[in-house]
Design a protein around this motif. Structure first.
Motif, PDB file in Angstrom:
ATOM      1  N   GLY A 489       0.811  -1.217   0.000  1.00  0.00           N
ATOM      2  CA  GLY A 489       0.000   0.000   0.000  1.00  0.00           C
ATOM      3  C   GLY A 489       0.837   1.257   0.000  1.00  0.00           C
ATOM      4  N   SER A 490       2.169   1.080  -0.038  1.00  0.00           N
ATOM      5  CA  SER A 490       3.035   2.256  -0.052  1.00  0.00           C
ATOM      6  C   SER A 490       4.361   1.873  -0.705  1.00  0.00           C
ATOM      7  CB  SER A 490       3.309   2.731   1.376  1.00  0.00           C
ATOM      8  OG  SER A 490       4.110   1.759   2.043  1.00  0.00           O
ATOM      9  N   PHE A 491       5.127   2.891  -1.085  1.00  0.00           N
ATOM     10  CA  PHE A 491       6.441   2.652  -1.672  1.00  0.00           C
ATOM     11  C   PHE A 491       7.324   1.907  -0.669  1.00  0.00           C
ATOM     12  CE2 PHE A 491      10.440   4.817  -3.652  1.00  0.00           C
ATOM     13  CZ  PHE A 491      10.709   3.656  -4.375  1.00  0.00           C
ATOM     14  N   GLU A 492       7.188   2.279   0.609  1.00  0.00           N
ATOM     15  CA  GLU A 492       7.982   1.609   1.649  1.00  0.00           C
ATOM     16  C   GLU A 492       7.667   0.113   1.689  1.00  0.00           C
ATOM     17  OE1 GLU A 492      10.579   2.861   3.179  1.00  0.00           O
ATOM     18  OE2 GLU A 492      10.091   4.597   1.901  1.00  0.00           O
ATOM     19  N   GLU A 493       6.388  -0.197   1.640  1.00  0.00           N
ATOM     20  CA  GLU A 493       5.995  -1.615   1.670  1.00  0.00           C
ATOM     21  C   GLU A 493       6.522  -2.348   0.440  1.00  0.00           C
ATOM     22  OE1 GLU A 493       1.847  -1.070   4.236  1.00  0.00           O
ATOM     23  OE2 GLU A 493       1.790  -2.195   2.342  1.00  0.00           O
ATOM     24  N   ARG A 539      -6.343   3.680  -4.817  1.00  0.00           N
ATOM     25  CA  ARG A 539      -5.374   4.789  -4.735  1.00  0.00           C
ATOM     26  C   ARG A 539      -3.993   4.238  -5.046  1.00  0.00           C
ATOM     27  NH1 ARG A 539      -7.367   9.523  -5.249  1.00  0.00           N
ATOM     28  NH2 ARG A 539      -9.509   9.313  -4.586  1.00  0.00           N
ATOM     29  N   PHE A 541      -0.325   3.398  -4.815  1.00  0.00           N
ATOM     30  CA  PHE A 541       0.474   3.354  -3.595  1.00  0.00           C
ATOM     31  C   PHE A 541       1.650   4.331  -3.644  1.00  0.00           C
ATOM     32  CE2 PHE A 541       2.572   0.040  -6.176  1.00  0.00           C
ATOM     33  CZ  PHE A 541       3.902   0.427  -6.063  1.00  0.00           C
ATOM     34  N   MET A 542       1.973   4.797  -4.834  1.00  0.00           N
ATOM     35  CA  MET A 542       3.138   5.660  -4.999  1.00  0.00           C
ATOM     36  C   MET A 542       2.722   7.129  -5.031  1.00  0.00           C
ATOM     37  SD  MET A 542       6.477   5.047  -5.785  1.00  0.00           S
ATOM     38  CE  MET A 542       7.892   5.890  -6.501  1.00  0.00           C
ATOM     39  N   GLU A 544      -0.734   8.317  -4.866  1.00  0.00           N
ATOM     40  CA  GLU A 544      -2.053   8.627  -4.284  1.00  0.00           C
ATOM     41  C   GLU A 544      -3.087   9.018  -5.336  1.00  0.00           C
ATOM     42  OE1 GLU A 544      -2.926   8.394  -0.935  1.00  0.00           O
ATOM     43  OE2 GLU A 544      -0.952   7.547  -0.545  1.00  0.00           O
TER      44      GLU A 544
END
Lengths: 557, 557
Positions: A489-493, A539, A541-542, A544
């Motif tokens: 769900g995010s760049f970190e993930e 959305r 993940f990078m 939004e």
């Protein structure tokens, strides 16, 4: 930019520009086996930029022995490097020890040996029938393409010109126009289509060819990426955009079904991102396979070419309303890379594990005897089992040589990935039974005792076990794949998933630049927007941004 | 010196260096069809030495239309040039009209179209099974061969170096060592054999590959001699001279049997003279076919290579006595040239006549109707006949289009050489019968009326008629061949026979110089010393020396 099946860069950490010296093919007793094996692994995965760097010690080693022959012998006698220990070295050891391939005298070229070629023949046999069933005819286009053809389609030339092999001399004379050795055939196909297609009655035109192609790759790896490889390339021309899209989708489905049903590889099917689309295509569909090291392998592609090539080559037809129109086209390919995919999907520490439908030998029979008298009865039973199974269409081999022990033979044919082994000893003959072992179930739990030698029973037992092995390989690979795709769900993930060696899946609406940033920071690329879309947040993940679909990111071969 | 299947010079009287301009593919209404057809014939049979001579008028014609597309249309609508009128033009017309092949954009290259490629697939399918039955495995060697390899065997380089295509640029850079595009693979095969073969236990090694090869030929003719062609090349290594000789003989017998049983071509099998032996071989065996114009076509060769290549490449093995020995080798090949042989053996004034075993379409079904009601019943019957025959493994096609008259279809499929035609009209449906026509028996005598539509009867009738056509084509060709071989007892008699267009057969013990003299004075070469030796005088017809055997002389492709 990705332009075809065999384009992605592989990791490359070692290199030796070994070229075997003719006649010098004996073992070097002074070089430890471990070093020899390292040396072997190095010889395949090569980076041209590093070719210049070569110590005199390396040069000396080169003179001593061709590393692949050494690895073949080592692998056959002592076993291959365990897969769990070093995936890359295991891959090269297996190819050498199982005699799948050898390298050619020219850097990056490969000799496909009979055992490896037989896997390719099984692939060909299935696909060729499917292409014909879906209305395609085989034909042959010349491999020499005038250089000017390559330049006609702008993104095509951009994608392919860095890796062309060029013929400049013919019959002892400098040629007026240089000739490209085909890297793919869209240009020459369109040149001919332009002459054959006049009216809508000439459409659809659906052809295929099984040929060799050449791409001057810098980082090579047997089967996965070689300077010359074998493939089929389908090319079609259609009267409407919809028909071309249907065709491109139909063929990626043929590939998907082949991967699942024959190769037991649970590929993910989807659409390529713009950056990864074939050079000259409007849309590229792909089947992406997860290898045993969890890197992705692009195993087959199908391109909707739109009117890009027909406009470049002026391939027009008179439609039913009497108007001139440019044709709509597709092209699609599967190559010998698939053999690499089979090896890297199913193999284990012992070596190769082949899905029965592609295995050159489906059943190996190993007779066991001590006395001459036993030998006679055992061999006679083994020969009748062999001929029974062969008659039933089971690819069967009897290893009756008396130069090796049964134990050696067990290991050897396990390493070669044969799905089923039949053992016949004197007691079995007395009981009219055999012992059957599955390659895919290790140790005693894979052994089945007291299987009747009665022809009807035995052949039906063997056939059903072959199907079980086939199904089991697919299920194992499927479980492995699904446990190694992580929703992010995010760049970190995403970074965490990629660092952990997994595939990352998440909603995506990023730009080309965002995609490139991910590649630069993690080494992962968009493998595809999968057809099977899981529920997602909507959305990106990078960024939004609102995202319509998820993409799968992974490191790849 | 002859060095392989596709080496002999063809007569070449006309030339146009036509290269089709993209998009300019319409008819020229101003050019008479006769001229257009001439123009077509010229475009295929080309002599590079004449390439410079080209009038501006010819140039202008070139711009107007690609000649093969024109010949295709003309041949399909008005019929091909009769064979009896102009054999060479007939050959090119048939290739165009039957859509067997087209020429590629590069001079001397050929596109093999689906109908022509399907003949090649039938050839492959038979031979591939035979090679496997006799213990050979398929594999693949790279097509790029280091230039230095070609130079290792003295007569090999002499034979092949004038006709090599050479890659000098790879990946945008000038290569350090130039690469030859394989003209044949003995050199690279030996390079690999040297690495794989260590002991007598590794022998025999028997492999084959189906590949493209390139020879920079100056005079080209579709199928017969092209710059790039397809073939299989077998390569074997043996421990003894006797075994290699047996192998070479076994394979020429496979080819002979294929020619007789499948292609219905009654080839003469024999041994080549020293001058005509393959460059690098000790002995070359050949199958020689007599074409419809009575020229000979070398249709397949099998070479005993002795130790020539193993000495050049140091391919040694440890024999059972522990001694190092050079291996004994063979190689053998059949190419797409065979398709040309089939065309030129069986065709007639109407066009192609295909032996059923190689015909892509064995039975063409032509429904005949006038009213819509008739159409429905007739088509429904035609479809069931089609599916019945297909189910029985008969390659069947239903031509149900309503854009052409039945008469047009009769001519078209006759021109395409389909062995059997089934006509179904309303009266046939009412009687539950069909009409069957044989391609090989012209006119009414080839028509069989009232053949029952009953599935069991019809399929057995069709199968037996296909076999009759197959046998009849062979018998016709055999009678033609035997009536055109003349026994000669003097040089004068030989000259007379050759001038009359025949093959000459006589006792021979002449020197290479004598053989060359015959070639220079008559255009004929020794095709072979046939295995089947007729009784003869025992005196060489040229030199009066004692002669052990007869040789056959003929002009050849």
């Amino acid at each position: 930019m990705a332009v075809g099946t065999l384009r992605f860069q592989s990791a490359c950490t070692r290199f030796t520009s070994y070229a075997p010296a003719i006649g010098q093919r004996r073992f070097s007793p002074t070089l430890p086996l471990y070093r020899q094996s390292l040396h072997l692994a190095a010889s395949f995965s090569c980076n041209a930029a590093q070719q210049q760097v070569q110590t005199s010690k390396e040069k000396q080693q080169k003179q001593e022995t061709p590393p692949l022959q050494k690895a073949q012998k080592k692998g056959q006698q002592e076993g291959v490097t365990p897969r769990s220990q070093d995936f890359n070295m295991w891959y090269l050891d297996v190819i050498a020890a199982a005699e799948l391939a050898d390298y050619g005298p020219v850097r990056g070229t490969m000799v496909i040996r009979p055992y490896g070629y037989a896997i390719w023949e099984a692939i060909q046999s299935y696909l060729d029938a499917k292409f014909k069933e879906t209305g395609h005819s085989n034909m042959y286009f010349p491999q020499f393409i005038p250089y000017s053809f390559i330049e006609k389609e702008a993104s095509h030339v951009e994608g392919f010109s860095p890796e062309l092999a060029v013929v400049t001399i013919g019959g002892g004379k400098e040629l007026e126009e240089k000739l490209v050795v085909r890297p793919t055939s869209e240009t020459i196909v369109n040149h001919m289509f332009t002459q054959w297609i006049h009216s809508y009655r000439d459409l659809p035109l659906k052809i295929n060819q099984w040929v060799n192609v050449t791409r001057w790759e810098m980082r090579t790896k047997p089967f996965v990426r070689t300077l010359e490889f074998l493939w089929q390339e389908g090319h079609t021309g259609h009267a409407t955009e919809e028909e071309a899209e249907e065709e491109a989708l139909q063929l990626i489905e043929v590939y998907r079904k082949f991967a699942f049903d024959e190769a037991a590889i649970p590929v993910v099917v989807g659409r390529k991102s713009r950056l990864e689309t074939f050079a000259g295509a409007v849309r590229t569909y792909t089947i992406e396979a997860m290898m045993g090291d969890r890197k992705a392998l692009q195993a087959g592609t199908s391109h909707n070419l739109g009117q890009n090539f027909s406009r470049a080559f002026d391939t027009q037809f008179l439609d039913s309303q009497g108007e001139q129109q440019f044709i709509w086209q597709t092209s699609w390919a599967i190559s010998t890379r698939m053999v690499g995919g089979v090896i890297m999907t199913h193999g284990d520490d012992m070596g190769l594990m082949l899905p029965p439908k592609l295995a050159p030998v489906q059943v190996i029979i190993i007779p066991i005897w001590k006395t001459d008298e036993e030998k006679e009865t055992v061999l006679s039973a083994a020969v009748s089992v062999e001929s029974l199974l062969k008659k039933e269409g089971v690819r069967t081999k009897l290893d009756a040589s008396d130069q090796r022990t049964p134990g050696w033979k067990f290991n050897f044919w396990e390493m070669k990935g044969v799905p089923l082994r039949i053992e016949i000893g004197p007691r079995d003959v007395a009981n009219n039974t055999v012992v059957v072992s599955r390659r895919d179930v290790p140790g005693k739990s894979g052994k089945m005792f007291g299987i009747s030698m009665d022809p009807a029973e035995l052949q039906s037992f063997i056939k059903s076990k072959l199907q079980e092995v086939q199904d089991n390989l697919l299920n194992i690979a499927l479980a492995f794949r699904d446990s190694n795709i992580e929703d992010v769900g995010s760049f970190e993930e995403l970074k965490a998933a990629i660092t952990a060696g997994k595939w990352a899946r998440g909603p995506w609406a990023g730009s080309d630049a965002d995609e490139t940033k991910i590649k630069e920071e993690t080494g992962a690329t968009i493998r595809c927007f999968p057809f099977e879309q899981p529920p997602h947040s909507g959305r990106c993940f990078m960024t939004e941004n609102a995202a319509k679909e998820v993409a799968i990111f992974a490191k790849s071969y």
